[in-house]
Enzyme design. Structure first.
Site, PDB file in Angstrom:
ATOM      1  N   GLY A  11       0.841  -1.206   0.000  1.00 33.58           N
ATOM      2  CA  GLY A  11       0.000   0.000   0.000  1.00 33.58           C
ATOM      3  C   GLY A  11       0.870   1.247   0.000  1.00 33.58           C
ATOM      4  N   ARG A  72       0.877  -5.038  -5.288  1.00 32.79           N
ATOM      5  CA  ARG A  72       1.020  -6.211  -4.424  1.00 32.79           C
ATOM      6  C   ARG A  72       1.229  -7.367  -5.405  1.00 32.79           C
ATOM      7  NH1 ARG A  72      -0.752  -4.028   0.549  1.00 32.79           N
ATOM      8  NH2 ARG A  72      -2.538  -2.632   0.404  1.00 32.79           N
ATOM      9  N   ASP A 103       5.223  -4.792   6.040  1.00 27.76           N
ATOM     10  CA  ASP A 103       5.824  -6.067   6.451  1.00 27.76           C
ATOM     11  C   ASP A 103       5.908  -7.096   5.313  1.00 27.76           C
ATOM     12  OD1 ASP A 103       3.188  -7.176   6.680  1.00 27.76           O
ATOM     13  OD2 ASP A 103       3.972  -8.518   8.267  1.00 27.76           O
ATOM     14  N   THR A 105       6.551  -6.311   2.234  1.00 34.20           N
ATOM     15  CA  THR A 105       7.728  -5.837   1.487  1.00 34.20           C
ATOM     16  C   THR A 105       9.014  -6.315   2.170  1.00 34.20           C
ATOM     17  OG1 THR A 105       6.448  -3.887   0.914  1.00 34.20           O
ATOM     18  CG2 THR A 105       8.840  -3.730   0.609  1.00 34.20           C
ATOM     19  N   THR A 125       4.304   2.668   5.545  1.00 34.62           N
ATOM     20  CA  THR A 125       2.912   2.190   5.615  1.00 34.62           C
ATOM     21  C   THR A 125       2.158   3.079   6.594  1.00 34.62           C
ATOM     22  OG1 THR A 125       1.460   0.457   6.483  1.00 34.62           O
ATOM     23  CG2 THR A 125       3.720   0.380   7.235  1.00 34.62           C
ATOM     24  N   ASP A 127      -0.141   2.136   8.427  1.00 33.56           N
ATOM     25  CA  ASP A 127      -0.668   1.326   9.536  1.00 33.56           C
ATOM     26  C   ASP A 127       0.152   1.396  10.827  1.00 33.56           C
ATOM     27  OD1 ASP A 127      -2.533   0.545   7.692  1.00 33.56           O
ATOM     28  OD2 ASP A 127      -1.758  -1.484   7.417  1.00 33.56           O
ATOM     29  N   ASP A 129       2.382  -0.672  11.694  1.00 38.47           N
ATOM     30  CA  ASP A 129       2.286  -2.046  12.216  1.00 38.47           C
ATOM     31  C   ASP A 129       3.614  -2.800  12.161  1.00 38.47           C
ATOM     32  OD1 ASP A 129       2.388  -2.211   9.476  1.00 38.47           O
ATOM     33  OD2 ASP A 129       0.811  -3.699   9.281  1.00 38.47           O
ATOM     34  N   MET A 169      -8.635   2.816   8.739  1.00 35.48           N
ATOM     35  CA  MET A 169      -7.804   1.698   8.272  1.00 35.48           C
ATOM     36  C   MET A 169      -6.837   1.236   9.363  1.00 35.48           C
ATOM     37  SD  MET A 169      -6.737   2.454   4.358  1.00 35.48           S
ATOM     38  CE  MET A 169      -7.818   2.020   2.999  1.00 35.48           C
ATOM     39  N   ARG A 171      -5.578  -2.412   9.056  1.00 30.12           N
ATOM     40  CA  ARG A 171      -5.437  -3.866   8.898  1.00 30.12           C
ATOM     41  C   ARG A 171      -5.527  -4.549  10.267  1.00 30.12           C
ATOM     42  NH1 ARG A 171      -3.319  -6.090   3.971  1.00 30.12           N
ATOM     43  NH2 ARG A 171      -2.207  -4.205   3.505  1.00 30.12           N
ATOM     44  N   ALA A 186     -11.974  11.216  21.123  1.00 30.81           N
ATOM     45  CA  ALA A 186     -13.033  10.210  20.927  1.00 30.81           C
ATOM     46  C   ALA A 186     -13.485   9.620  22.263  1.00 30.81           C
ATOM     47  CB  ALA A 186     -12.519   9.097  20.022  1.00 30.81           C
ATOM     48  N   ARG A 211     -25.604  11.256  32.068  1.00 34.68           N
ATOM     49  CA  ARG A 211     -24.840  12.379  32.647  1.00 34.68           C
ATOM     50  C   ARG A 211     -25.069  13.654  31.839  1.00 34.68           C
ATOM     51  NH1 ARG A 211     -20.656   8.682  32.599  1.00 34.68           N
ATOM     52  NH2 ARG A 211     -19.709   9.792  30.849  1.00 34.68           N
ATOM     53  N   LYS A 214     -24.676  14.454  25.015  1.00 34.78           N
ATOM     54  CA  LYS A 214     -25.622  14.192  23.924  1.00 34.78           C
ATOM     55  C   LYS A 214     -24.955  13.711  22.648  1.00 34.78           C
ATOM     56  CE  LYS A 214     -29.383  17.016  25.536  1.00 34.78           C
ATOM     57  NZ  LYS A 214     -28.797  17.672  26.714  1.00 34.78           N
ATOM     58  N   ARG A 243     -24.841   7.734  13.237  1.00 34.34           N
ATOM     59  CA  ARG A 243     -24.452   7.740  11.825  1.00 34.34           C
ATOM     60  C   ARG A 243     -23.040   7.175  11.712  1.00 34.34           C
ATOM     61  NH1 ARG A 243     -29.021   8.907  11.518  1.00 34.34           N
ATOM     62  NH2 ARG A 243     -30.046  10.534  10.275  1.00 34.34           N
ATOM     63  N   ILE A 250      -9.004   7.861   1.581  1.00 31.37           N
ATOM     64  CA  ILE A 250      -8.490   9.235   1.783  1.00 31.37           C
ATOM     65  C   ILE A 250      -7.352   9.212   2.802  1.00 31.37           C
ATOM     66  CG2 ILE A 250     -10.645  10.455   1.179  1.00 31.37           C
ATOM     67  CD1 ILE A 250     -10.829  11.166   4.210  1.00 31.37           C
TER      68      ILE A 250
HETATM   69  O1  F6P Z   1      -1.554  -1.379   4.574  1.00 29.82           O
HETATM   70  C1  F6P Z   1      -2.181  -0.194   4.303  1.00 29.82           C
HETATM   71  C2  F6P Z   1      -3.654  -0.359   4.082  1.00 29.82           C
HETATM   72  O2  F6P Z   1      -4.198   0.889   3.770  1.00 29.82           O
HETATM   73  C3  F6P Z   1      -4.429  -1.027   5.228  1.00 29.82           C
HETATM   74  O3  F6P Z   1      -4.699  -0.123   6.265  1.00 29.82           O
HETATM   75  C4  F6P Z   1      -5.647  -1.535   4.517  1.00 29.82           C
HETATM   76  O4  F6P Z   1      -6.195  -2.635   5.181  1.00 29.82           O
HETATM   77  C5  F6P Z   1      -5.107  -1.947   3.170  1.00 29.82           C
HETATM   78  O5  F6P Z   1      -3.911  -1.227   2.985  1.00 29.82           O
HETATM   79  C6  F6P Z   1      -6.038  -1.661   2.009  1.00 29.82           C
HETATM   80  O6  F6P Z   1      -5.426  -2.150   0.848  1.00 29.82           O
HETATM   81  P1  F6P Z   1      -5.966  -1.889  -0.630  1.00 29.82           P
HETATM   82  O7  F6P Z   1      -5.657  -0.464  -0.982  1.00 29.82           O
HETATM   83  O8  F6P Z   1      -5.172  -2.852  -1.443  1.00 29.82           O
HETATM   84  O9  F6P Z   1      -7.417  -2.153  -0.602  1.00 29.82           O
END
Ligand code: F6P
Length: 319
Positions: A11, A72, A103, A105, A125, A127, A129, A169, A171, A186, A211, A214, A243, A250
């Site tokens: 990615g 990929r 990872d 890669t 990346t 992520d 991760d 996102m 993963r 949040a 409390r 809203k 919602r 993005i």
């Molecule tokens: O690894 C980056 C990432 O954006 C992840 O957060 C997500 O799960 C995945 O790639 C989405 O991959 P693709 O763009 O191939 O759908």
């Protein structure tokens, strides 16, 4: 003179171009011939590489995506595919390869090193991760993108007194949700490291309603559940209006933040230095604000320590 090549794989992530620029310009500064490989390992197998010069790196430091493009690649998962990649590098006289990605890669880099290719990895990346490093290139920009979205959704959510679920996102890693959730104030973050405790979410939403609160923001990490499903369940179980928004791709685009550009630039130059020194099977990281390198196998074996303090802090401050 050494010949080096650079590719981006997996990615894309904001800051990859800044890393490519550093590899090209630092490499040329050090007297290297530099090749850019298109479409990651796929392009490498197909011999899709071309020599780059100083001008190839013009006007890219601020751009999201990757000028080298990415893919990929299934074929690279096979021994035959990797042998073909190593042959292409030999034919083009490449002495050292820089791979930028996550990872998958890095696993590819490890296998190429076993075939005698000198290879260095840069973590790119959104992520975050890769546990051996505090940060991966693209993560900071991605959480700022999420933060911008949280702010906008919060405006309308509070006007309508709603529960807003924002799916992000990541993963298998909850870092985007966790840190954007902390910075965005949040009320709940739902992440793979903790799983989905729906009863806890409903209970806390009802308690906060009693409390006088809203409006609430829930950040949901992809893979733990579906935002639309959670929206339905909240309506059903709490009778509160809700919602959901799936932020999607993005999060992968946009101009890289200053942090990502600095990280990418330093890592790009370090990768070239390592290859010039004849190092191989190394990956670059940042820990305690220091750039370092380590063995790729060792790096892939590092287990992520869950930041439970941040998770608990979000809970405490949600009141
Ligand atoms: O690894 C980056 C990432 O954006 C992840 O957060 C997500 O799960 C995945 O790639 C989405 O991959 P693709 O763009 O191939 O759908």
């Amino acid at each position: 003179m050494k010949t080096i090549a650079v590719l981006t794989s997996g990615g894309d992530a904001p800051g990859m171009n800044a890393a490519i620029r550093a590899v090209i310009r630092y490499g040329i500064h050090k007297g290297c011939k530099v090749y850019g490989i298109s479409r990651g390992y796929k392009g490498l197998i197909e011999g899709d590489l071309a020599e780059v010069d100083l001008r190839s790196a013009c006007d890219i430091i601020h751009r999201g995506g990757t000028i080298l493009r990415t893919a990929r690649c299934e074929e690279f998962m096979t021994e035959e595919g990797r042998r073909q990649a190593a042959t292409v590098l030999r034919v083009f006289g490449v002495d050292g390869l820089v791979v930028i990605g996550g990872d998958g890669t890095f696993k590819g880099a490890r296998e190429l090193a076993k075939l005698g290719v000198n290879v260095v990895g840069i973590p790119g990346t959104i992520d975050n991760d890769l546990p051996y490093t505090d940060y991966t290139i693209g993560f900071d920009t991605a959480i700022n993108t999420v933060l911008d979205a949280i702010g906008k959704i919060r405006d309308t959510s509070s006007s309508h007194e709603r529960i807003s679920i924002i799916e992000v996102m990541g993963r298998n890693c909850g870092d985007i949700a966790l840190y954007a959730g902390l910075a965005g104030g949040a009320e709940e973050v739902v992440i793979p490291e903790k799983g989905q405790d729906m009863e806890k979410i409903f209970r806390e939403l009802l308690e906060s309603k009693s409390r006088g609160k809203k409006q609430s923001i829930i950040i949901l990490s992809e893979g733990v559940g579906e935002a639309h499903e959670l929206e339905k369940q909240i309506k059903e179980k709490t009778k509160m209006d809700s919602r959901s928004t799936v932020l999607g791709h993005i999060q992968r685009g946009g101009s890289p933040s200053a942090f990502d550009r600095i990280l990418a630039t330093k890592m790009g130059a370090t990768a070239v230095e390592l290859l010039i020194q004849g190092k191989t099977a190394r990956v670059i990281g940042i820990r305690n604000n220091m750039i370092f390198d380590m063995d790729v196998e060792e790096a892939l074996g590092v287990i992520k320590k869950f930041d439970s303090e941040t998770y608990e802090l979000i809970d405490i401050l949600a009141n």
